[in-house]
Design a protein around this motif. Sequence first.
Motif, PDB file in Angstrom:
ATOM      1  N   SER A 121     -12.234  -6.753   8.803  1.00 35.74           N
ATOM      2  CA  SER A 121     -11.469  -7.918   9.229  1.00 35.74           C
ATOM      3  C   SER A 121      -9.994  -7.534   9.276  1.00 35.74           C
ATOM      4  O   SER A 121      -9.377  -7.270   8.236  1.00 35.74           O
ATOM      5  N   VAL A 122      -9.430  -7.464  10.477  1.00 35.27           N
ATOM      6  CA  VAL A 122      -8.004  -7.178  10.617  1.00 35.27           C
ATOM      7  C   VAL A 122      -7.188  -8.315  10.002  1.00 35.27           C
ATOM      8  O   VAL A 122      -6.097  -8.091   9.470  1.00 35.27           O
ATOM      9  N   ASP A 123      -7.724  -9.522  10.042  1.00 34.50           N
ATOM     10  CA  ASP A 123      -7.071 -10.661   9.404  1.00 34.50           C
ATOM     11  C   ASP A 123      -6.842 -10.391   7.922  1.00 34.50           C
ATOM     12  O   ASP A 123      -5.740 -10.582   7.398  1.00 34.50           O
ATOM     13  N   GLN A 124      -7.870  -9.919   7.225  1.00 30.72           N
ATOM     14  CA  GLN A 124      -7.736  -9.622   5.803  1.00 30.72           C
ATOM     15  C   GLN A 124      -6.792  -8.443   5.569  1.00 30.72           C
ATOM     16  O   GLN A 124      -5.987  -8.462   4.623  1.00 30.72           O
ATOM     17  N   MET A 125      -6.876  -7.422   6.428  1.00 28.92           N
ATOM     18  CA  MET A 125      -5.981  -6.273   6.288  1.00 28.92           C
ATOM     19  C   MET A 125      -4.525  -6.688   6.484  1.00 28.92           C
ATOM     20  O   MET A 125      -3.628  -6.199   5.777  1.00 28.92           O
ATOM     21  N   ALA A 126      -4.272  -7.585   7.451  1.00 29.86           N
ATOM     22  CA  ALA A 126      -2.907  -8.049   7.718  1.00 29.86           C
ATOM     23  C   ALA A 126      -2.351  -8.809   6.520  1.00 29.86           C
ATOM     24  O   ALA A 126      -1.188  -8.635   6.145  1.00 29.86           O
ATOM     25  N   ARG A 127      -3.188  -9.650   5.921  1.00 26.59           N
ATOM     26  CA  ARG A 127      -2.721 -10.413   4.767  1.00 26.59           C
ATOM     27  C   ARG A 127      -2.522  -9.513   3.542  1.00 26.59           C
ATOM     28  O   ARG A 127      -1.610  -9.738   2.750  1.00 26.59           O
ATOM     29  N   ARG A 128      -3.357  -8.509   3.390  1.00 31.83           N
ATOM     30  CA  ARG A 128      -3.146  -7.562   2.301  1.00 31.83           C
ATOM     31  C   ARG A 128      -1.857  -6.765   2.530  1.00 31.83           C
ATOM     32  O   ARG A 128      -1.098  -6.500   1.584  1.00 31.83           O
ATOM     33  N   ALA A 129      -1.591  -6.401   3.786  1.00 34.58           N
ATOM     34  CA  ALA A 129      -0.352  -5.689   4.103  1.00 34.58           C
ATOM     35  C   ALA A 129       0.859  -6.535   3.745  1.00 34.58           C
ATOM     36  O   ALA A 129       1.826  -6.043   3.153  1.00 34.58           O
ATOM     37  N   LEU A 130       0.820  -7.818   4.098  1.00 32.09           N
ATOM     38  CA  LEU A 130       1.939  -8.700   3.789  1.00 32.09           C
ATOM     39  C   LEU A 130       2.096  -8.855   2.287  1.00 32.09           C
ATOM     40  O   LEU A 130       3.229  -8.863   1.768  1.00 32.09           O
ATOM     41  N   SER A 131       0.986  -8.966   1.570  1.00 27.24           N
ATOM     42  CA  SER A 131       1.049  -9.065   0.112  1.00 27.24           C
ATOM     43  C   SER A 131       1.742  -7.843  -0.488  1.00 27.24           C
ATOM     44  O   SER A 131       2.574  -7.966  -1.389  1.00 27.24           O
ATOM     45  N   ASP A 132       1.412  -6.654   0.035  1.00 29.65           N
ATOM     46  CA  ASP A 132       2.021  -5.424  -0.474  1.00 29.65           C
ATOM     47  C   ASP A 132       3.503  -5.325  -0.107  1.00 29.65           C
ATOM     48  O   ASP A 132       4.287  -4.698  -0.821  1.00 29.65           O
ATOM     49  N   GLU A 133       3.881  -5.943   1.024  1.00 30.47           N
ATOM     50  CA  GLU A 133       5.275  -5.869   1.476  1.00 30.47           C
ATOM     51  C   GLU A 133       6.177  -6.908   0.800  1.00 30.47           C
ATOM     52  O   GLU A 133       7.407  -6.765   0.830  1.00 30.47           O
ATOM     53  N   MET A 134       5.588  -7.948   0.228  1.00 31.37           N
ATOM     54  CA  MET A 134       6.384  -9.066  -0.281  1.00 31.37           C
ATOM     55  C   MET A 134       7.421  -8.698  -1.340  1.00 31.37           C
ATOM     56  O   MET A 134       8.532  -9.249  -1.321  1.00 31.37           O
ATOM     57  N   PRO A 135       7.146  -7.789  -2.306  1.00 35.62           N
ATOM     58  CA  PRO A 135       8.214  -7.436  -3.254  1.00 35.62           C
ATOM     59  C   PRO A 135       9.476  -6.931  -2.562  1.00 35.62           C
ATOM     60  O   PRO A 135      10.591  -7.316  -2.919  1.00 35.62           O
ATOM     61  N   GLY A 136       9.297  -6.071  -1.544  1.00 36.19           N
ATOM     62  CA  GLY A 136      10.462  -5.579  -0.800  1.00 36.19           C
ATOM     63  C   GLY A 136      11.126  -6.674   0.001  1.00 36.19           C
ATOM     64  O   GLY A 136      12.359  -6.738   0.097  1.00 36.19           O
ATOM     65  N   ILE A 137      10.325  -7.565   0.609  1.00 36.66           N
ATOM     66  CA  ILE A 137      10.868  -8.677   1.388  1.00 36.66           C
ATOM     67  C   ILE A 137      11.683  -9.605   0.495  1.00 36.66           C
ATOM     68  O   ILE A 137      12.788 -10.045   0.848  1.00 36.66           O
ATOM     69  N   ILE A 138      11.147  -9.902  -0.675  1.00 36.70           N
ATOM     70  CA  ILE A 138      11.848 -10.788  -1.617  1.00 36.70           C
ATOM     71  C   ILE A 138      13.158 -10.163  -2.069  1.00 36.70           C
ATOM     72  O   ILE A 138      14.196 -10.840  -2.134  1.00 36.70           O
ATOM     73  N   ALA A 139      13.125  -8.868  -2.382  1.00 36.96           N
ATOM     74  CA  ALA A 139      14.347  -8.195  -2.837  1.00 36.96           C
ATOM     75  C   ALA A 139      15.412  -8.211  -1.745  1.00 36.96           C
ATOM     76  O   ALA A 139      16.576  -8.564  -2.003  1.00 36.96           O
ATOM     77  N   ARG A 140      15.043  -7.847  -0.513  1.00 34.95           N
ATOM     78  CA  ARG A 140      16.015  -7.818   0.585  1.00 34.95           C
ATOM     79  C   ARG A 140      16.535  -9.217   0.887  1.00 34.95           C
ATOM     80  O   ARG A 140      17.748  -9.419   1.088  1.00 34.95           O
ATOM     81  N   SER A 141      15.636 -10.195   0.937  1.00 33.42           N
ATOM     82  CA  SER A 141      16.044 -11.555   1.269  1.00 33.42           C
ATOM     83  C   SER A 141      16.965 -12.137   0.211  1.00 33.42           C
ATOM     84  O   SER A 141      17.934 -12.839   0.528  1.00 33.42           O
ATOM     85  N   SER A 142      16.670 -11.854  -1.051  1.00 35.00           N
ATOM     86  CA  SER A 142      17.490 -12.389  -2.138  1.00 35.00           C
ATOM     87  C   SER A 142      18.888 -11.788  -2.122  1.00 35.00           C
ATOM     88  O   SER A 142      19.889 -12.504  -2.262  1.00 35.00           O
ATOM     89  N   ILE A 143      18.960 -10.482  -1.945  1.00 32.01           N
ATOM     90  CA  ILE A 143      20.271  -9.820  -1.889  1.00 32.01           C
ATOM     91  C   ILE A 143      21.054 -10.318  -0.681  1.00 32.01           C
ATOM     92  O   ILE A 143      22.273 -10.542  -0.757  1.00 32.01           O
ATOM     93  N   ARG A 144      20.353 -10.529   0.435  1.00 30.82           N
ATOM     94  CA  ARG A 144      21.007 -11.056   1.637  1.00 30.82           C
ATOM     95  C   ARG A 144      21.567 -12.452   1.375  1.00 30.82           C
ATOM     96  O   ARG A 144      22.698 -12.769   1.754  1.00 30.82           O
ATOM     97  N   ALA A 145      20.777 -13.287   0.703  1.00 28.38           N
ATOM     98  CA  ALA A 145      21.227 -14.648   0.415  1.00 28.38           C
ATOM     99  C   ALA A 145      22.422 -14.652  -0.530  1.00 28.38           C
ATOM    100  O   ALA A 145      23.351 -15.455  -0.368  1.00 28.38           O
ATOM    101  N   ILE A 146      22.405 -13.773  -1.515  1.00 26.13           N
ATOM    102  CA  ILE A 146      23.542 -13.677  -2.441  1.00 26.13           C
ATOM    103  C   ILE A 146      24.791 -13.234  -1.689  1.00 26.13           C
ATOM    104  O   ILE A 146      25.891 -13.791  -1.875  1.00 26.13           O
TER     105      ILE A 146
END
Length: 549
Positions: free
Chosen positions: A350-375
């Motif tokens: 299921s590419v759907d499941q793979m895509a969501r797992r990919a996003l889950s793995d990327e979220m720590p980096g996304i959160i860090a970049r977004s937070s620093i950007r907001a600050i």
Amino acid sequence: MQEQNKSVALTIKRLGKNMGGGICLISLVSLLAGCATNGYDRKATTTVDAMKSGSADLALQALEQQNPDKDKDLLYFMEKGELLRMKGSYEASKETWLAADEKVRGWEDQVKTDPSKLMGDIGSFVLNDTTRRYDGRDYEKVFINLRLALDHLAIGDWDSARTEIKKMHEREAIIADFRSKELDAAKSSAESKGLKTTSFKELNGYPVETLEDPAVRALKNSYESAFANYLAGFVYEGLGEPSLAAAGYRKAIEMRPGQATLEEGLKGLDGRVRNRSPKLVDTLIVIESGSAPAISSMTLPIILPIPGRSGLSLIATPISWPVIRAADNSVVPASITVDDKPVQVALLTSVDQMARRALSDEMPGIIARSSIRAITKGVAQKAIDDNSGSLGMFGSLLSIAAKAGTMLGEVADERTWRTLPGFFSVARVKLAPGMHKILLPTATGPQLREVGVSGAYAMVSLRTSGPSLYLAQTPYNAEQAALALAAPEKPIPAAKNAKAKTTGKKVAANNKNAGNDTVAAAPAEKAATIASNTKKKAIVPVSASVSAP
């Protein structure tokens, strides 16, 4: 756009002399917001809608209109390669995906030499993640190799398909190493900035269930798939390499345990290599259903420490986050009919499941970049507010414009390979050389296709897209099929990497047979008649409306 950027830079430089460096940053955000907020989901709508309506030609036209610039990005090549494959233009599809592969190899070179450059750049900290170069989601990088392998098989070049599978496994190892380093870097960055939120589970209002689905969490990672490993086993077996084939089958079974189709692929592998019948073609039927999921933006506040004259203040700052909704897998058939006999279908990936797992793995980096950007934006906004009083009405307007620009520039990265199939299933049968009928149930009704198989191994690929069904397969040699049917029943000795020429392309010959079911074909007399009328025939993908049996 370049002229606009030059004008912006001059304006910011003049304003910076009076109001400090912070104003430069927030003004840049405000004036360039419109250039950074065009979400990919909206941009790709025309292309995806045309594809789902069953028109690959219209989808290609829309894709070209949406990408007028000479310098094409990775997404363009991935989308175009898929649409060309649906049309049956395998050579053009292959060349397009090779261009995409070249871009991913550039990413791999950076991973090997300086991975820190890939863990964030100034654009994502100042504007948003859409300003970063798109290097593809992890599963997309691997699927480029997989789709190339399928193109090579459709052309009849089994050796090149093997090369792509080898490259795929090498790419998986590079991704694994990089993701481990990126996760450590994201955690370290968050801690150094005093950020408390490091997981999407801590984002109040985020649809956590989309990433915490048991099936998603069960995936070891986002880039390995049971389908890819099973196809690897099939190709290696077809080229006379049973030990490598066994490794692929075992990996697929490990990822999708309890699937009889997978277990049969491994069962009796050595015996199939030693004793093969010329009157049976080991045929892998690949069924590609639905489309890869879209990514949308969701704006949610996050508590961040914003520096001010009186120290740090915890402020709820709105940030856009990427979201993938679960796809409907009801489009995946449980069985198909081959020559009026039912054949079980196994859903492998299921590419759907793979895509969501990919996003889950990327979220720590996304959160860090977004937070620093907001600050960073918060600090710049504070500098504007502190200095706006001395500028009177202009200062007030500038402050309002900066705040509006900050909100407009906040958008999640929606870029993803939209034309990729959503689900991959397989069926495996032993067919007599010659022509056969496959009936596939679809959302718009049953659709019938006729395929021809010859040689020791064959592959048939069926892709549904709206009311259309696209067919691809390894080249068919009617003369070879007729000779095989007329030959006496005698085991064929295994020959490693044996090949024959068909329509100027390499095709696998004298390979080995394996499978679950045996389906009878036309008698030898009919096959001989076909051979006398048609020397060689290749079935190519076609699109057609619903056809009942």
